[in-house]
Design a protein around this motif. Structure first.
Motif, short mmCIF file in Angstrom:
data_model
loop_
_atom_site.label_atom_id
_atom_site.label_comp_id
_atom_site.label_asym_id
_atom_site.label_seq_id
_atom_site.Cartn_x
_atom_site.Cartn_y
_atom_site.Cartn_z
N LYS A 111 59.87 95.62 105.42
CA LYS A 111 59.42 95.40 106.80
C LYS A 111 60.26 96.20 107.80
O LYS A 111 59.80 96.48 108.89
CB LYS A 111 59.49 93.92 107.16
CG LYS A 111 58.69 93.02 106.25
CD LYS A 111 57.22 93.29 106.37
CE LYS A 111 56.44 92.33 105.48
NZ LYS A 111 55.04 92.62 105.42
N ALA A 112 61.51 96.53 107.41
CA ALA A 112 62.38 97.30 108.32
C ALA A 112 63.42 98.06 107.52
O ALA A 112 63.91 97.57 106.50
CB ALA A 112 63.05 96.38 109.32
N ARG A 113 63.75 99.25 108.02
CA ARG A 113 64.86 100.06 107.50
C ARG A 113 65.71 100.45 108.69
O ARG A 113 65.20 101.06 109.63
CB ARG A 113 64.34 101.31 106.81
CG ARG A 113 63.78 101.10 105.46
CD ARG A 113 63.49 102.44 104.76
NE ARG A 113 62.99 102.22 103.44
CZ ARG A 113 61.70 102.13 103.12
NH1 ARG A 113 60.80 102.28 104.06
NH2 ARG A 113 61.33 101.92 101.89
N VAL A 114 66.99 100.10 108.63
CA VAL A 114 67.88 100.38 109.75
C VAL A 114 69.13 101.05 109.20
O VAL A 114 69.65 100.68 108.15
CB VAL A 114 68.25 99.07 110.50
CG1 VAL A 114 69.28 99.33 111.58
CG2 VAL A 114 67.01 98.42 111.08
N THR A 115 69.63 102.03 109.94
CA THR A 115 70.85 102.73 109.56
C THR A 115 71.89 102.49 110.65
O THR A 115 71.58 102.55 111.83
CB THR A 115 70.59 104.24 109.44
OG1 THR A 115 69.60 104.44 108.44
CG2 THR A 115 71.86 104.98 109.04
N GLY A 116 73.11 102.20 110.21
CA GLY A 116 74.23 102.02 111.13
C GLY A 116 75.47 102.68 110.57
O GLY A 116 75.46 103.18 109.44
N PHE A 117 76.52 102.68 111.33
CA PHE A 117 77.78 103.29 110.89
C PHE A 117 78.91 102.35 111.22
O PHE A 117 78.85 101.58 112.17
CB PHE A 117 77.98 104.64 111.59
CG PHE A 117 76.99 105.67 111.17
CD1 PHE A 117 77.23 106.50 110.08
CD2 PHE A 117 75.78 105.82 111.85
CE1 PHE A 117 76.30 107.44 109.70
CE2 PHE A 117 74.85 106.75 111.47
CZ PHE A 117 75.10 107.58 110.38
N VAL A 118 79.96 102.42 110.40
CA VAL A 118 81.16 101.66 110.65
C VAL A 118 82.35 102.59 110.43
O VAL A 118 82.36 103.42 109.52
CB VAL A 118 81.24 100.41 109.74
CG1 VAL A 118 81.31 100.78 108.27
CG2 VAL A 118 82.39 99.51 110.12
N GLY A 119 83.33 102.46 111.29
CA GLY A 119 84.52 103.30 111.19
C GLY A 119 85.72 102.49 110.71
O GLY A 119 85.78 101.27 110.92
#
Length: 121
Positions: A111-119
């Protein structure tokens, strides 16, 4: 002088009924499609919220994994959601890419694909 009756012929009445039937059919089809699209949009929006919540929770945990596959379940809007997260390396060694997919429990469709980043802190 004979009186002439005025009115509609049977052919005119049948054509008018045909036009009304076609118009009502189009209205019903449009209404049904709008309802389906509204339900799909609602599911997609809630699934995105689930994905963003999981990214936020991952960031808040201050976990630093090189590469990982995480998964779990979440409840939101009276529905059970299943999420899967992949933590991937990037070209920057102090940055990780988080890819989250969300499905409804019991349904394989994403239903959803989300991309994020973490440092790394």
């Amino acid at each position: 002088m004979g009186s002439r009756r005025r009115g509609f012929t049977l052919l005119e009445v049948m054509i008018a009924l045909l036009v009304i039937t076609l118009g009502l059919g189009a209205v019903m089809a449009t209404t049904g499609e709008a309802g389906w699209k509204s339900a799909r949009l609602r599911e997609t929006t809630i699934a995105n919220w689930v994905a963003y919540n999981e990214i936020a929770l991952y960031r808040a945990s201050r976990t630093w994994n090189k590469v990982a596959r995480l998964s779990g379940e979440s409840e939101m809007a009276n529905a059970e959601w299943v999420w899967r997260m992949q933590v991937k390396e990037t070209d920057d060694p102090s940055l990780r890419r988080l890819e989250v997919e969300v499905t409804l429990k019991g349904d394989d469709a994403v239903k959803a694909r989300v991309t994020g980043f973490v440092g790394r802190l």
